[in-house]
Design an enzyme around this catalytic site. Structure first.
Site, PDB file in Angstrom:
ATOM      1  N   GLY A 140       0.819  -7.584  -0.521  1.00  0.00           N
ATOM      2  CA  GLY A 140       1.309  -6.428  -0.849  1.00  0.00           C
ATOM      3  C   GLY A 140       2.713  -6.174  -0.162  1.00  0.00           C
ATOM      4  O   GLY A 140       3.306  -7.326   0.409  1.00  0.00           O
ATOM      5  N   GLY A 199       3.622  -5.073   2.845  1.00  0.00           N
ATOM      6  CA  GLY A 199       3.611  -5.674   4.102  1.00  0.00           C
ATOM      7  C   GLY A 199       4.007  -7.229   4.291  1.00  0.00           C
ATOM      8  O   GLY A 199       4.567  -7.524   4.930  1.00  0.00           O
ATOM      9  N   ASP A 222      -3.060  -1.951  -4.921  1.00  0.00           N
ATOM     10  CA  ASP A 222      -2.401  -0.409  -4.903  1.00  0.00           C
ATOM     11  C   ASP A 222      -1.445  -0.445  -5.995  1.00  0.00           C
ATOM     12  O   ASP A 222      -1.031   0.508  -6.194  1.00  0.00           O
ATOM     13  CB  ASP A 222      -1.904  -0.445  -3.594  1.00  0.00           C
ATOM     14  N   MET A 275      -8.519   4.357  -3.645  1.00  0.00           N
ATOM     15  CA  MET A 275      -7.655   3.847  -2.754  1.00  0.00           C
ATOM     16  C   MET A 275      -6.195   4.202  -3.089  1.00  0.00           C
ATOM     17  O   MET A 275      -5.732   4.435  -4.207  1.00  0.00           O
ATOM     18  CB  MET A 275      -7.861   2.536  -2.410  1.00  0.00           C
ATOM     19  N   ALA A 290     -10.699  12.518 -16.247  1.00  0.00           N
ATOM     20  CA  ALA A 290     -10.796  13.404 -14.895  1.00  0.00           C
ATOM     21  C   ALA A 290     -10.167  14.889 -15.417  1.00  0.00           C
ATOM     22  O   ALA A 290      -9.180  14.972 -16.229  1.00  0.00           O
ATOM     23  CB  ALA A 290      -9.971  12.924 -13.863  1.00  0.00           C
ATOM     24  N   LYS A 307     -17.694  22.943 -20.019  1.00  0.00           N
ATOM     25  CA  LYS A 307     -17.830  21.671 -19.625  1.00  0.00           C
ATOM     26  C   LYS A 307     -19.013  21.450 -18.669  1.00  0.00           C
ATOM     27  O   LYS A 307     -19.030  22.421 -17.634  1.00  0.00           O
ATOM     28  CB  LYS A 307     -16.646  21.190 -18.878  1.00  0.00           C
TER      29      LYS A 307
HETATM   30  O1  F6P Z   1      -3.517  -2.297   0.591  1.00  0.00           O
HETATM   31  C1  F6P Z   1      -4.744  -2.189  -0.060  1.00  0.00           C
HETATM   32  C2  F6P Z   1      -5.590  -1.104   0.539  1.00  0.00           C
HETATM   33  O2  F6P Z   1      -6.908  -1.309  -0.008  1.00  0.00           O
HETATM   34  C3  F6P Z   1      -5.049   0.384   0.399  1.00  0.00           C
HETATM   35  O3  F6P Z   1      -5.436   0.889  -0.911  1.00  0.00           O
HETATM   36  C4  F6P Z   1      -5.872   0.987   1.501  1.00  0.00           C
HETATM   37  O4  F6P Z   1      -5.368   2.115   2.006  1.00  0.00           O
HETATM   38  C5  F6P Z   1      -5.726  -0.041   2.602  1.00  0.00           C
HETATM   39  O5  F6P Z   1      -5.733  -1.486   1.874  1.00  0.00           O
HETATM   40  C6  F6P Z   1      -7.030  -0.142   3.530  1.00  0.00           C
HETATM   41  O6  F6P Z   1      -6.830  -0.969   4.383  1.00  0.00           O
HETATM   42  P1  F6P Z   1      -8.196  -1.717   5.342  1.00  0.00           P
HETATM   43  O7  F6P Z   1      -8.875  -2.743   4.419  1.00  0.00           O
HETATM   44  O8  F6P Z   1      -7.373  -2.672   6.518  1.00  0.00           O
HETATM   45  O9  F6P Z   1      -8.915  -0.569   6.057  1.00  0.00           O
END
Ligand code: F6P
Length: 321
Positions: A103, A105, A128, A170, A187, A214
């Site tokens: 990703g 980083g 993400d 997430m 939703a 609903k």
């Molecule tokens: O970057 C992917 C991710 O799953 C994010 O959606 C989430 O915020 C983060 O990683 C969680 O990180 P970790 O597995 O280090 O807790």
């Protein structure tokens, strides 16, 4: 002439990373390029944890979630000493090209290595979907499908009890999983980091749904939403009198067998990355735009910001009426 390349997966794993590794290994070997797999991302690179890969070493991984190369979020790589060690190991192994799957980083790590002269290529691998230079990242489609399946189960119990169900998905900085899964699961409210949060509007929609008969009420909130699920639960109770339950889907979203779409883009991106290296291009970020493979300068790619997804946000609102 590229003779030997290495691959690493870094940061949060994502379904389809294995398919990308398989594709890189088999494409490279097809063109007589040697391949090394680096274990545990940048951490394994610093520690010299490399293994020689052959076509058989990537058998039976196409359909498996996670990453066979393992992954890590390496703090040591961020230090001058660790970074220098990473450069030394790449030299020791005479690596001509490095493919990094990960990703935001991880891509930044690939960019830093490129700035130090390494021929590094980034492949977007994260659930993400937070790398806007590409339409999709590997793993996002699977994560959305996993979320949709889980939300379907939650809808059953939400309807039976007439409760408000708050689901946290997430995405700390990017609300795409929440937005796509929210629309895909009907939703009532979707809350993402990119959009404003209006407490009164959320409560109005909860009550409106009830008035219209609903049975369930589904609120999907991204991890990085401007309100926590606990705060939301309290507000809903105070302002609507309705009972609610919170489900944090968590790492369930990160695992599982990759969807056909993720397998396909991972296979395409992996092969494409090898070709980019063979053509002598360096410091590139590989992606997909309008179903076509693309590669951009990695620094420029990381600077691209996505416009707020107004059309999807509005669609989610309209379809919930
Ligand atoms: O970057 C992917 C991710 O799953 C994010 O959606 C989430 O915020 C983060 O990683 C969680 O990180 P970790 O597995 O280090 O807790």
């Amino acid at each position: 002439m590229i003779k030997r390349i290495a691959i690493l997966t870094s940061g949060g794993d994502s379904p389809g990373m294995n398919a990308a590794v398989r594709s890189i290994v088999r494409t490279a070997i097809h063109y007589d390029i040697e391949v090394y797999g680096i274990k545990r991302g940048y951490q394994g690179l610093i520690e010299g944890d490399l293994i020689k890969m052959d076509t058989r070493s990537v058998s039976d991984i196409l359909d498996r979630g996670g990453t066979m190369l393992l992954t890590a979020r390496s703090e040591a790589f961020m230090t001058e000493e660790g970074f220098g060690r990473a450069l030394d190991v790449l030299k020791e192994y005479s690596i001509d090209g490095l493919v990094v799957i990960g990703g935001n980083g991880s891509m930044r790590g690939a960019k830093d290595l490129s700035d130090s002269g390494v021929a590094a290529i980034g492949i977007p691998g994260t659930i993400d979907n937070d790398l806007p230079y590409t339409d999709f990242t590997i793993g996002f489609d699977t994560a959305v499908n996993t979320a949709i399946n889980a939300i379907g189960n939650l809808r059953d119990t939400s309807s039976s009890h007439g409760r408000v169900t708050i689901v946290q998905l997430m995405g700390r900085h990017c609300g795409d999983i929440a937005l796509f899964a929210g629309i895909g699961s009907g939703a009532d409210v979707i809350i993402v980091p990119e959009d404003e949060y209006d407490e009164d509007e959320v409560c109005r929609r909860v009550l409106e749904g009830k008035k219209r008969g609903k049975l369930h009420c589904l609120i999907i909130a991204a991890e990085g939403a401007p309100v926590t699920c606990e705060e939301l639960k309290t507000v809903i109770m105070e302002k609507t009198g309705m009972e609610s339950r919170i489900t944090v889907l968590g790492h369930v979203q990160r695992g599982g067998s990759p969807s056909s779409y993720d397998r396909l883009i991972a296979s395409r991106m992996g092969a494409y990355a090898v070709k980019v290296l063979m053509e002598g291009r360096k410091a590139r970020a590989v992606g997909i735009k309008n179903e076509q493979m693309i590669d951009l300068d990695i620094t420029e790619a990381l600077e691209i910001r996505r416009e707020k997804r107004l059309e999807l946000i509005e669609l989610g609102d309209i379809l919930a009426e």
